[in-house]
Design an enzyme around this catalytic site. Structure first.
Site, short mmCIF file in Angstrom:
data_model
loop_
_atom_site.label_atom_id
_atom_site.label_comp_id
_atom_site.label_asym_id
_atom_site.label_seq_id
_atom_site.Cartn_x
_atom_site.Cartn_y
_atom_site.Cartn_z
N CYS A 1 -15.64 -27.49 39.08
CA CYS A 1 -16.55 -27.54 40.23
C CYS A 1 -16.34 -26.42 41.23
O CYS A 1 -17.23 -26.15 42.05
CB CYS A 1 -16.45 -28.90 40.92
SG CYS A 1 -16.88 -30.29 39.83
N ASN B 1 -23.97 -34.28 41.19
CA ASN B 1 -22.90 -33.30 41.08
C ASN B 1 -23.15 -32.46 39.83
O ASN B 1 -23.01 -32.95 38.71
CB ASN B 1 -21.55 -34.02 40.99
CG ASN B 1 -20.37 -33.07 40.89
OD1 ASN B 1 -20.52 -31.89 40.61
ND2 ASN B 1 -19.18 -33.61 41.11
N HIS C 1 -19.45 -27.50 47.67
CA HIS C 1 -19.73 -28.08 46.36
C HIS C 1 -20.33 -29.45 46.58
O HIS C 1 -19.82 -30.26 47.35
CB HIS C 1 -18.45 -28.17 45.54
CG HIS C 1 -18.56 -29.07 44.35
ND1 HIS C 1 -19.58 -28.95 43.43
CD2 HIS C 1 -17.81 -30.13 43.95
CE1 HIS C 1 -19.44 -29.90 42.51
NE2 HIS C 1 -18.38 -30.62 42.81
#
EC number: 2.3.1.180
Length: 329
Positions: free
Chosen positions: A123, A286, A256
């Protein structure tokens, strides 16, 4: 005559989401058929996510990267043949090898022999890719870089685990970074601690054609949350210090897009108003390495981010890895 200092500057952005948009209710209905209980209210309260996009079975990570890259190239107004560096941040590549970056280079028809490789930092991958491309450009080795975050995380989700399968989505975002005498990327900071590798991972591996262990994503959510809120403020402050900027000089924070609680916690610790934080997690979920460039492109295209403004990106991911970059758009 003194040689001028080289910087790297963002010329254009692009993004792509697969057309299959899956709402929480649609996902809840799908899970119910497998005897897995969850609800829209449960998902929203814990994550802020309302929907995500899933790629079709025949669509690969490089396919998503291609669409995002085309849009970034168009926005930047550059000749694809001038791109002499391609870095793709992904944890869900098309193959073990060749790299997704090499596949993307071929799909774009780029024949100049420039470097192409993948970065795997989950990520925080896009922050790693941007810092890497910036270093190559500043050194004079390359002039025009295509950096991409692209993921098909739906391929590694266990749809019997409601704590993870509701979180992730697929997508891609891309940025053209080019050499410039005007400052663009102002400061970056990257870190990792492999002792936390077991709290977010896909523990399986391929051994002589056989999958050894689970090929699905595993996450200890509480441990990830605790680590994330601890390191994100610190790495953001470190990147800001390298850029000689204070938090209040940041026009836009692009974290993020993992979990709205982690995002708002970092924003609050930096002393920034929530209105300066770009949020797409509610509609994208996500998307791992794709989340930051997806959010960046959304805010550029809707007019929020303007030329000359300071942008801070930051992320944390499996490994464990974390990183941040500050740039003037």
């Amino acid at each position: 005559m003194a040689q001028s200092t080289l910087y790297s500057r963002v010329l254009g952005t692009g993004s792509y989401l697969p057309p299959d948009r899956v709402t929480n209710q649609q996902l809840t209905d799908r899970l119910a058929k497998e005897g897995i209980e969850t609800s829209d209210e449960w998902i929203v309260a814990r994550t802020g996510i309302h929907a995500r996009h899933f790629a079709a079975p025949d669509v690969t990570t490089s396919d998503l990267a291609l669409e995002a890259s085309r849009r970034a190239i168009e926005a930047a107004g550059v000749d694809p043949q001038s791109i002499d560096l391609i870095i793709v941040a992904t944890s869900t590549p098309d193959f073990v090898f060749p790299s997704t970056a090499c596949l993307l280079q071929n799909k774009l028809g780029i024949k100049n022999g420039g470097a192409a490789f993948d970065v795997q930092a989950v990520c925080s991958g896009f922050a790693y890719a941007m810092a890497t491309a910036d270093s190559f450009i500043r050194s004079g080795q390359h002039r025009t870089a295509l950096i991409v975050g692209a993921e098909t995380f739906s391929r590694i989700l266990d749809f019997k685990d409601r704590t993870t399968c509701v979180l992730f989505g697929d997508g891609a975002g891309a940025v053209i970074l080019s050499a410039s005498e005007e400052p663009g990327v102002l400061g970056s900071a990257l870190h990792a601690d492999g002792s936390y590798s077991n709290i977010l991972c896909t523990p399986g591996n391929v051994n002589r054609g056989v999958i050894d262990g689970s090929a699905f994503l595993h996450m200890d959510g509480q441990a990830v949350f605790k680590l994330a809120v601890n390191v994100l403020e610190k790495v953001a402050i470190e990147a800001l210090a390298k850029a000689n900027l204070a938090p209040e000089q940041i026009d836009w924070l692009i974290p993020h897009q993992a979990n709205i609680r982690i995002m708002t916690s970092t924003c609050r610790k930096l002393g920034l108003p929530q209105e300066r934080m770009v949020v797409t997690v509610d509609q994208h979920g996500n998307t791992s390495a794709a989340s930051i460039p997806l959010a960046l492109d959304a805010a550029v295209r809707d007019g929020r981010i303007q030329r000359g403004q300071h942008v801070l990106i930051e992320g944390v991911g499996g490994g464990f890895t974390w990183g941040a970059s500050v740039f003037r758009f």
